[in-house]
Design a protein around this motif. Structure first.
Motif, mmCIF file in Angstrom:
data_model
loop_
_atom_site.group_PDB
_atom_site.id
_atom_site.type_symbol
_atom_site.label_atom_id
_atom_site.label_comp_id
_atom_site.label_asym_id
_atom_site.label_seq_id
_atom_site.Cartn_x
_atom_site.Cartn_y
_atom_site.Cartn_z
ATOM 1 N N THR A 108 0.833 -1.172 0.005
ATOM 2 C CA THR A 108 -0.026 0.063 0.057
ATOM 3 C C THR A 108 0.888 1.330 -0.119
ATOM 4 N N ALA A 109 0.557 1.811 -0.880
ATOM 5 C CA ALA A 109 1.425 3.548 -0.966
ATOM 6 C C ALA A 109 0.886 4.296 0.410
ATOM 7 N N THR A 110 2.047 4.963 0.970
ATOM 8 C CA THR A 110 1.574 5.637 2.019
ATOM 9 C C THR A 110 1.120 7.071 1.566
ATOM 10 N N ALA A 111 0.960 7.414 0.261
ATOM 11 C CA ALA A 111 0.574 8.458 -0.305
ATOM 12 C C ALA A 111 0.394 8.378 -1.819
ATOM 13 N N CYS A 112 -0.850 8.936 -2.184
ATOM 14 C CA CYS A 112 -0.910 9.148 -3.627
ATOM 15 C C CYS A 112 -0.810 10.396 -4.356
ATOM 16 N N ALA A 113 -0.598 10.284 -5.617
ATOM 17 C CA ALA A 113 -0.469 11.838 -6.329
ATOM 18 C C ALA A 113 -1.606 12.298 -6.122
ATOM 19 N N ALA B 188 6.332 5.571 -4.121
ATOM 20 C CA ALA B 188 5.348 6.699 -4.031
ATOM 21 C C ALA B 188 5.786 7.773 -4.821
ATOM 22 N N GLN B 189 6.913 8.444 -4.408
ATOM 23 C CA GLN B 189 7.479 9.821 -4.804
ATOM 24 C C GLN B 189 7.751 9.542 -6.423
ATOM 25 N N ARG B 190 8.215 8.576 -6.749
ATOM 26 C CA ARG B 190 8.547 8.337 -8.195
ATOM 27 C C ARG B 190 7.153 8.394 -9.007
ATOM 28 N N ILE B 191 6.317 7.728 -8.560
ATOM 29 C CA ILE B 191 5.134 7.470 -9.238
ATOM 30 C C ILE B 191 4.337 8.934 -9.200
ATOM 31 N N LYS B 192 4.415 9.479 -7.904
ATOM 32 C CA LYS B 192 3.767 10.660 -7.732
ATOM 33 C C LYS B 192 4.040 11.760 -8.851
ATOM 34 N N ALA B 193 5.572 11.981 -9.004
ATOM 35 C CA ALA B 193 6.182 12.759 -9.891
ATOM 36 C C ALA B 193 5.679 12.408 -11.546
ATOM 37 N N ASP C 169 4.002 14.962 -14.161
ATOM 38 C CA ASP C 169 4.888 15.360 -15.367
ATOM 39 C C ASP C 169 4.755 14.271 -16.365
ATOM 40 N N PRO C 170 3.739 14.095 -17.245
ATOM 41 C CA PRO C 170 3.412 13.087 -17.940
ATOM 42 C C PRO C 170 4.412 12.961 -19.006
ATOM 43 N N LYS C 171 5.275 13.978 -19.383
ATOM 44 C CA LYS C 171 6.229 13.840 -20.457
ATOM 45 C C LYS C 171 7.307 13.156 -20.072
ATOM 46 N N GLY D 284 -6.019 9.848 -11.747
ATOM 47 C CA GLY D 284 -5.980 9.888 -13.130
ATOM 48 C C GLY D 284 -4.660 9.366 -13.669
ATOM 49 N N GLY D 285 -3.902 8.694 -13.024
ATOM 50 C CA GLY D 285 -2.706 8.107 -13.723
ATOM 51 C C GLY D 285 -2.878 6.980 -14.452
ATOM 52 N N LEU D 286 -3.672 6.173 -14.060
ATOM 53 C CA LEU D 286 -3.674 4.688 -14.920
ATOM 54 C C LEU D 286 -4.900 4.966 -16.232
ATOM 55 N N ALA D 287 -4.578 4.267 -17.131
ATOM 56 C CA ALA D 287 -5.544 4.110 -18.430
ATOM 57 C C ALA D 287 -6.513 3.086 -17.987
ATOM 58 N N ASP D 288 -7.839 3.168 -18.488
ATOM 59 C CA ASP D 288 -8.816 2.344 -18.666
ATOM 60 C C ASP D 288 -8.609 1.432 -19.868
ATOM 61 N N ILE D 289 -8.477 0.006 -19.280
ATOM 62 C CA ILE D 289 -7.938 -0.942 -20.604
ATOM 63 C C ILE D 289 -9.188 -1.726 -20.381
#
Length: 434
Positions: free
Chosen positions: A20-25, A86-91, A95-97, A117-122
């Motif tokens: 479990t992430a301790t924090a989300c973006a 958590a920090q890497r994924i938050k960033a 910063d999508p680019k 809003g980070g994951l695509a609906d597949i």
């Protein structure tokens, strides 16, 4: 929720078990992709394991197959530390680019990452994928939010009961077949052998305690349509809490020593010969096998309330998801299939011991490796998952449930008061998450 699963896993693996992430973006302004390029470089972030080379070898083979069948596409894989994920994924979400095209993530992070809003609906691609029809239902639940699918399960992890065959044989005791018998057996062993915990338990071992709550018919929370409401203080949940906390004391696992223990510590106690029984995962097997109890232990499903039944276990594990910001959506989904398909999962089991998420592949590995049997049976009996709410990460990180257990075993509060307080904290988190 560390399936190795990274949830409370020992040295053999991290979890995750889920994890479990301790924090989300935070909410991002725009993570939509631009176009759908059919060539180019795809970037993938996977978790760095303890002993990562076997995992990397399997991944490299899956990537090679993908590149061979997708001319003009190349894949770059980076293994990121779990403790800074958590920090890497938050960033990446912000910063999508600079974000990768695919990420590995703990299955309890799904709802939070979807909200951000980070994951695509597949959903459409998953439904059309032939192999997906054999996905274990609980594993599929871990990639599903509000009926939509946001990734593919990579592996699943569940817990069962490890016990010392030499100790039980010496005392003429059979492996317990019910929850009541488990508790009485633990206390009988400790009485006969005071130097051993009968059953190693931990006040901070949330995923070891959950089966006791679920076995009594309790739930962590109830879905109310648009959100969740805590059910941890319901009558049935309280029965499970009482059962678990009854194992803390001088007649089994003294609160002074066991209240602060988490999953790692309980498995370590068993592996080092300090406990006659412990609740451990399939991902705990390597650590136990490497301990002083090697050759003197066996595993059975954790018993439920009714004799011969199996207590529902938490289904931890990890998933692979496509980022909404990817400019290679079609390629990214195909790569996701390569990394999580049946062939790769079977090879990952051989390399790392990760339980596959396909029912047919699970049956196959169980035939090949007998120690997997109790865990497969546990899954088959109906494993459970945490509330699919972005609030769960906060609830877990805030140690709401460990605090509740520790307040009870220390005598500071009774079950009613402690569970009421925990329910209030959980409801606050659910309300804030929306």
């Amino acid at each position: 929720m560390k399936l190795s699963a990274r949830i409370a896993a020992p040295a053999a693996a991290l979890v995750l078990a889920g994890l479990t992430a301790t924090a989300c973006a935070p909410q991002t302004s725009d993570t939509s992709s631009e176009g759908d390029k059919k060539t180019g470089t795809l970037r993938v972030w996977l978790f760095q394991e303890v002993g990562n080379k076997p995992k990397q070898k399997v991944v490299d083979a899956a990537v090679a197959d993908f590149e061979k069948s997708h001319e003009g596409a190349e894949v770059e894989v980076e293994y990121i530390p779990v403790d800074t994920r958590a920090q890497r994924i938050k960033a990446a979400f912000n910063d999508p680019k600079s974000a990768p095209d695919l990420i590995e993530y703990g299955n309890t992070d799904t709802a939070g990452y979807v909200k951000d809003g980070g994951l695509a609906d597949i959903s459409k691609e998953f439904a059309a994928w032939d192999e997906a029809k054999d996905t274990d239902p609980t594993a599929k639940q871990s990639v599903t939010v509000d009926g939509s699918v946001y990734g593919a399960p990579l592996f699943v992890g569940v817990r069962a009961l490890y016990y010392r065959t030499d100790v039980l044989d010496e005392l003429g005791i059979e492996p317990p077949k019910s929850q009541a018998e488990l508790i009485s057996t633990a206390k009988k062993i400790h009485k006969e052998k005071p130097d051993l915990y009968g059953l190693a338990v931990g006040g901070a071992y949330t995923y070891g305690a959950m089966p006791f709550i679920w076995a009594q018919g309790g739930e962590l929370a109830d879905e109310t349509g648009v959100t969740y409401r805590s059910a941890i203080n319901s009558a049935k949940a309280r029965k499970g809490i009482e059962a678990y906390t009854s194992l803390f004391g001088d007649d089994n696992c003294p609160a002074a020593k066991c209240a602060a223990m988490g999953g790692n510590a309980t498995v370590t106690a068993f592996a080092s010969g300090k406990a006659a029984m412990a609740i451990g995962g399939d991902f705990s097997h390597a650590a136990v096998k490497a301990g002083t109890v090697k050759g003197k232990y066996a595993v059975v499903p954790l018993p439920g309330v009714k004799e011969g039944s199996i207590a529902p276990a938490f289904a931890g594990g990890n998933n692979i998801g496509v980022l909404k910001s990817s400019s290679h959506r079609t390629l990214a989904v195909d790569l996701m299939k390569s990394l999580t398909g049946k062939k790769t999962q079977a090879e990952m089991f051989d390399a790392m011991g990760f339980l596959p998420t396909y029912t047919d592949v699970l049956e196959s590995v169980a035939e090949k490796e007998p120690f997997v049997g109790p865990f497969v049976n546990t899954l088959g009996a109906g494993a459970k998952f945490v509330p699919a709410s972005p609030a769960w990460g906060q609830i877990d990180a805030s140690l709401v449930l460990p605090t509740m257990f520790q307040e009870i075993v220390s005598g500071r509060k009774d079950v009613a008061a402690a569970s009421d307080d925990a329910a209030k904290k959980m409801d606050t988190a659910f309300a804030e998450a929306g």
